[in-house]
Design an enzyme around this catalytic site. Structure first.
Site, PDB file in Angstrom:
ATOM      1  N   ASP A   1       0.868  -1.030  -0.162  1.00  0.00           N
ATOM      2  CA  ASP A   1      -0.381   0.080   0.038  1.00  0.00           C
ATOM      3  C   ASP A   1       0.922   1.073   0.004  1.00  0.00           C
ATOM      4  OD1 ASP A   1      -2.014   2.129   0.371  1.00  0.00           O
ATOM      5  OD2 ASP A   1      -3.149   1.533   2.221  1.00  0.00           O
TER       6      ASP A   1
ATOM      7  N   ASP B   1      -1.535   6.208  -6.302  1.00  0.00           N
ATOM      8  CA  ASP B   1      -1.909   5.879  -5.439  1.00  0.00           C
ATOM      9  C   ASP B   1      -2.020   4.432  -5.525  1.00  0.00           C
ATOM     10  OD1 ASP B   1      -3.048   4.734  -3.697  1.00  0.00           O
ATOM     11  OD2 ASP B   1      -5.094   3.834  -3.799  1.00  0.00           O
TER      12      ASP B   1
END
Length: 443
Positions: A106, A326
């Site tokens: 992440d 992201d």
């Protein structure tokens, strides 16, 4: 989403010192959660349905960005965590002897954690749960340690009897009540590499989760943080990798190829075609914010100008750092007004009538499946123009071609479909992100 990262590794009791990492860096595989190489893979689900499911998850992920930007932590909740939003897996081993784990990688999170025995409450996982008692390099950290102080809502665990240090306990969670609670500790992390030589690094700070719940899949054991905070894996490797990592994501049509992630000198992005743009950290969460100035459709430049309320801390609109990059979000999400302008301009360029989006997921689709009829888009970031070819801007959904972007009232996000076939390098020392057009299936 097309998003989150993954490694597959061979494990060996070999300790590579930071100086050796610095000398050459290392590269490992990124496994898309829906590829045949993934433990998530279900051959009974069609490629279109797998992509649609991933996109539905990404809508939830973007909403969480916004929730977290407004969120005031409670005594039992701390910091962001995205357990179900990521699409790439990182395989590594923890402990001595090493135990294989599969973590959701992440770029929007910091502290890495895995489920641990004994379990107060653990979600179902297919692999063996890490038992710290079986690792002779495992060490719990006391309350007064620097990693404990770096956590926003850490607490002290234990009676604190004379001669016994109280253990630092972390508490990570979301506004949606997904959470993990456990001990802050250090242990050896072993990473695989494309060279076949494992890389092991000792004393990595991580969370040993004894109480975990939420929308976690049984094929994963936790999360690995690649964000910008002091406890992220990238920050902990620090000087040994020069603050650099990069990844190259293959397109969603390439089931036979594996994406790569590199650290250290092997993560340097250089050569013809490279463009770089600065990133900033905004608010209390260490997301990588880029500054998007405009979007170019053909010869038409659409300004990326929005008004940001003076009290916002999310950095979602306007000014420096107005869009998050992201790896864990499939689509690119744009503010509603800007998306409407983009949709209108595309309608002037593309020959064909927009079709109703299937399943209520895709916002702009066309019946014409000839990709040559579709324009490329150029995202003009501060100091860098990134041209997105039609092949990654539009994707096949049944007999339709759909735009890999959507409107949002939450935080703007540059998603991973828009990152395919680019070598993307993060340099935390220079505070910049570089893009290089690359055939990730070959290079």
């Amino acid at each position: 989403m097309h998003p989150l990262l993954a490694f597959s590794f061979v494990h060996l009791l070999l300790l590579i010192t930071p100086t050796k990492i610095e000398a050459g860096g290392f590269t490992a595989d990124l496994i898309h959660r829906d590829s045949p190489q993934s433990p998530f893979y279900d051959p009974s689900i069609s490629k279109s349905d797998r992509l649609a499911n991933a996109i539905r998850r990404s809508f939830s992920r973007v909403a969480r960005f916004n929730e977290l930007s407004r969120y005031t932590p409670h005594d039992d909740i701390q910091s962001p965590l995205f357990p179900s939003g990521g699409e790439y897996l990182m395989k590594l081993s923890i402990g001595t002897p090493p135990l294989k784990t599969t973590l959701l990688a992440d770029t929007g999170g910091d502290l890495s954690w895995t489920q641990c025995r004994p379990c107060v409450k653990c979600f179902k996982q297919n692999s063996t749960i890490f038992d710290p008692k079986k690792s002779w390099t495992y060490k719990e950290l006391p309350c007064g340690s620097q990693p404990c102080k770096a956590l926003r809502n850490s607490t002290c665990k234990g009676a604190g009897k004379k001669g016994t240090a109280r253990i630092c306990e972390y508490r990570y969670g979301y506004a949606d009540k997904s959470y993990t609670i456990g001990d802050v500790a250090t242990d050896t992390f072993t990473f695989g590499s494309s060279s076949g030589r494992p890389v092991s690094v000792g004393k990595i700070v991580f969370g040993c989760g004894h109480n975990n719940g939420g929308t976690y899949n049984a094929a994963t054991t936790g999360v690995i943080g690649l964000g910008g905070g002091s406890l992220s894996l990238v920050r902990q490797l620090g000087y040994s990798i020069g603050g650099k990592f990069s990844y190259c994501l293959v397109t969603n049509v390439d089931d036979k190829f594996t994406s790569k992630i590199s650290f250290g000198s092997k993560a340097v992005v250089s050569g013809p075609g490279v463009v770089s743009t600065p990133f900033v950290f905004k608010g209390k969460f260490n997301y990588y914010y880029l500054t998007l100035e405009s979007i170019i459709v053909g010869n038409k430049r659409l300004g990326y100008e929005t008004k940001m309320p003076p009290d916002t801390r999310s950095g979602s609109l306007g000014g420096e750092g107005n869009i998050i990059i992201d790896s864990g979000t499939v689509l690119t999400f744009l503010p509603r007004g800007i998306f409407a302008n983009l949709e209108s301009q595309l309608g002037k360029v593309i020959k064909g009538k927009p079709m109703k989006n299937p399943g209520g997921v895709f916002k702009l689709c066309y019946r014409d499946d000839n990709i040559d009829h579709y324009p490329s888009l150029t995202f003009k970031f501060k100091g860098a123009e990134v041209e997105l070819p039609a092949l990654i801007t539009f994707f096949q959904v049944g007999k339709l071609l759909c735009l890999a972007m959507a409107p949002t009232d939450d935080v703007a996000v540059f998603g991973n479909l828009s990152q395919e076939n680019f070598l993307i390098g993060y340099d935390l020392v220079k505070k910049q992100i570089s893009f290089k057009p690359t055939n990730c299936s070959k290079d």
